[in-house]
Design an enzyme around this catalytic site. Structure first.
Site, PDB file in Angstrom:
ATOM      1  N   GLU A 108      45.768 -54.086 -41.614  1.00 53.74           N
ATOM      2  CA  GLU A 108      46.124 -54.152 -40.187  1.00 53.74           C
ATOM      3  C   GLU A 108      47.260 -55.137 -39.956  1.00 53.74           C
ATOM      4  O   GLU A 108      48.161 -54.909 -39.146  1.00 53.74           O
ATOM      5  CB  GLU A 108      44.900 -54.556 -39.364  1.00 53.74           C
ATOM      6  CG  GLU A 108      43.833 -53.479 -39.337  1.00 53.74           C
ATOM      7  CD  GLU A 108      42.507 -54.024 -38.821  1.00 53.74           C
ATOM      8  OE1 GLU A 108      42.358 -54.151 -37.598  1.00 53.74           O
ATOM      9  OE2 GLU A 108      41.640 -54.358 -39.653  1.00 53.74           O
ATOM     10  N   SER A 159      33.085 -59.958 -40.171  1.00 51.26           N
ATOM     11  CA  SER A 159      33.005 -60.245 -38.742  1.00 51.26           C
ATOM     12  C   SER A 159      32.065 -61.427 -38.547  1.00 51.26           C
ATOM     13  O   SER A 159      31.067 -61.557 -39.256  1.00 51.26           O
ATOM     14  CB  SER A 159      32.457 -59.017 -38.018  1.00 51.26           C
ATOM     15  OG  SER A 159      31.831 -59.390 -36.799  1.00 51.26           O
ATOM     16  N   LYS A 194      29.942 -55.687 -41.281  1.00 53.71           N
ATOM     17  CA  LYS A 194      31.359 -55.301 -41.272  1.00 53.71           C
ATOM     18  C   LYS A 194      32.130 -55.742 -42.510  1.00 53.71           C
ATOM     19  O   LYS A 194      31.989 -56.862 -42.985  1.00 53.71           O
ATOM     20  CB  LYS A 194      32.062 -55.879 -40.027  1.00 53.71           C
ATOM     21  CG  LYS A 194      31.616 -55.290 -38.714  1.00 53.71           C
ATOM     22  CD  LYS A 194      31.848 -53.798 -38.585  1.00 53.71           C
ATOM     23  CE  LYS A 194      33.300 -53.415 -38.443  1.00 53.71           C
ATOM     24  NZ  LYS A 194      33.892 -53.834 -37.166  1.00 53.71           N
ATOM     25  N   HIS A 250      50.231 -33.308 -38.923  1.00 53.86           N
ATOM     26  CA  HIS A 250      49.650 -33.584 -37.594  1.00 53.86           C
ATOM     27  C   HIS A 250      48.270 -34.224 -37.721  1.00 53.86           C
ATOM     28  O   HIS A 250      47.445 -34.095 -36.820  1.00 53.86           O
ATOM     29  CB  HIS A 250      49.536 -32.321 -36.733  1.00 53.86           C
ATOM     30  CG  HIS A 250      50.753 -31.447 -36.761  1.00 53.86           C
ATOM     31  ND1 HIS A 250      51.775 -31.564 -35.843  1.00 53.86           N
ATOM     32  CD2 HIS A 250      51.127 -30.462 -37.629  1.00 53.86           C
ATOM     33  CE1 HIS A 250      52.720 -30.668 -36.129  1.00 53.86           C
ATOM     34  NE2 HIS A 250      52.359 -30.000 -37.212  1.00 53.86           N
TER      35      HIS A 250
END
Ligand code: ARG
Length: 459
Positions: free
Chosen positions: A291, A278, A284, A157
């Site tokens: 992704e 970025s 970043k 979980h």
């Protein structure tokens, strides 16, 4: 009137709109090598059964080989008016060797030709996907050497549950990809059945020898029923499912690592070479590769959905709808192969942040279940033990400490058989060692598995 190989009965040329709408050569040209291979085998068989003379067979084979080379060199001009790769190659053969070329299509149809080519193509892809999967498994197994002894929190979980060895974690993914490899192998048996000889749907009156063609092309068997094989795309759907399952495995892993790379988790660092920046925030370093692996799963699973919808409600036998199968499968193969190729170096190059993992490993009472099982070992029924340890966890939570930091008096008060011995199972290191079952994260069980995988993948 018509320049189509099928134009004899037609009194009008094909409307330009239909011609453009129905062509498939813009994508099925990818099957050219398989088409040529299958045609060469077919011509060889036609010669064996006396439909072609040896000289005619030789002319056809030489012609087809030359066309293959021309296509490979990018010097072949595919014509939309000839619909698909099959008719383009056949016409080129006739242009090259004349009337003899007009005999090649004896005893076959594009319906069995396309299925044969597609099966051959899928078979090749299965083999190359299998080696990409093995490479990825090797990357996981190699991690067990560098990360030996590292303890990770295991989750259910997404809540801290029990400690696990990092090696156990790496091997979990080996198992998943092994099942995918097994599925590919199973699927390959059903793909690897020869449909050629079905002709359009009912077979042919020409005395062909399907067994010879099957052997020549390396098929394991022959599809038994022509009506079935003319309409069958199960093999493509099954393959698309296996690709979806691989993609789902990749996607879950990618999601996990995206989380692990956050400051909040701080478990993992990807090498800069596998991060992107970025355009506005200079600090970043984003896990875009992960992704996109997660994101591309959508199209792979979508392709499977498309194929299922495509074949739903199709009456026997061949229907032109089936032409829509190839792009979906091509796309899934291309996508999954690219994901697998990228995943392997990411797995090899990522760094576990062992210090920050170790600094937090005693948080979350990961040893509570081990303590409960210790109490069971002292003769207390599981439900009772669960309740007793639950209360001790409650007390530790209240005092904001670990179970190992509770004084012995508290354990003694919780149950008469608890005493100093609890400290031998408390703490994640002890907890890890206390595991016993086959398949558990116990260090010697894991070491056995590491050896097993190293041997298996070295072969
Ligand atoms: N291009 C077609 C396909 O991909 C080949 C079979 C066409 N057969 C036919 N009877 N029109 O399915």
């Amino acid at each position: 009137m018509s320049d189509k190989p099928w134009g004899g009965a037609f009194e009008q040329p094909t409307d330009q709109l239909l011609e453009k709408f129905s062509e498939s050569v813009s994508f099925d040209h990818q099957l050219y090598a398989q088409d040529i291979r299958a045609s060469i085998a077919h011509a060889g068989m036609l010669a064996t059964v006396g439909v072609l003379s040896d000289a005619e067979r030789a002319q056809i084979v030489t012609g087809l080989e030359a066309i293959g080379e021309q296509i490979a060199a990018g010097e072949f001009k595919f014509r939309q008016s000839l619909e698909d790769v099959h008719m383009n190659i056949e016409r080129a053969l006739i242009d090259r060797i004349g009337d003899v070329g007009r005999k090649l299509h004896t005893g076959r149809s594009r319906n069995d030709q396309v299925s044969t080519d597609f099966r051959l193509w899928i078979r090749d892809q299965i083999d190359s996907l299998d080696s990409l999967l093995a490479n990825l498994q090797r990357a996981f197994v190699h991690r067990t050497t560098g990360d030996e002894g590292v303890v990770l929190p295991g989750y259910t979980h997404l809540q801290r549950a029990q400690p696990v060895l990092a090696s156990h974690y790496w091997l979990a993914y080996c198992e998943k990809y092994q099942r995918d490899r097994d599925r590919l192998r199973d699927c390959r048996h059903r793909v690897n059945q020869l449909p050629l000889g079905t002709a359009a749907l009912a077979g042919t009156t020409i005395p062909i020898d399907r067994q010879q063609v099957a052997e020549e092309l390396g098929f394991e068997g022959i599809v038994a029923n022509s009506l079935d094989s003319s309409s069958d795309r199960d093999f493509a759907l099954e393959f698309a499912f296996v690709l979806s399952q691989i993609s789902l495995h990749l996607s879950g892993w990618a999601e996990e690592w995206i989380l692990w790379c956050t400051t909040e988790f701080g478990f993992l660092k990807l090498p800069d070479a596998f991060c992107t920046g970025s355009s506005i925030m200079p600090q970043k370093k984003n896990p875009d590769g992960l992704e996109l692996i997660r994101g591309k799963t959508a199209r792979v699973v979508g392709n499977l959905q498309s194929l299922m919808m495509l074949t739903k409600g199709l009456p026997l036998a061949y229907n032109r709808d089936l032409q829509e199968d190839k792009e979906r499968v091509f796309d899934s193969v291309e996508t999954v192969s690219a994901c697998l190729e990228l995943a392997a170096p990411m797995v090899a190059g990522a760094e576990l942040q062992v210090e920050s993992i170790a600094a937090g490993i005693e948080r979350g009472h990961l040893d509570a279940t081990t303590l409960m099982e210790h109490l069971i070992g002292l003769g207390v029924p599981q439900r009772t033990a669960h309740e007793i340890i639950g209360k001790l966890v409650g007390s530790a939570l209240q005092q904001d400490c670990t179970l190992a930091e509770l004084p012995v008096e508290e354990f003694q008060a919780a149950h008469e058989s608890l005493g100093e011995s609890v400290y031998q199972v408390l703490g994640t290191k002890h907890a890890i060692e206390a595991f016993q079952s086959v398949g558990s994260t116990n260090p010697s069980r894991v070491a056995e598995q590491v050896t097993h995988w190293k041997e298996k993948l070295d072969r």
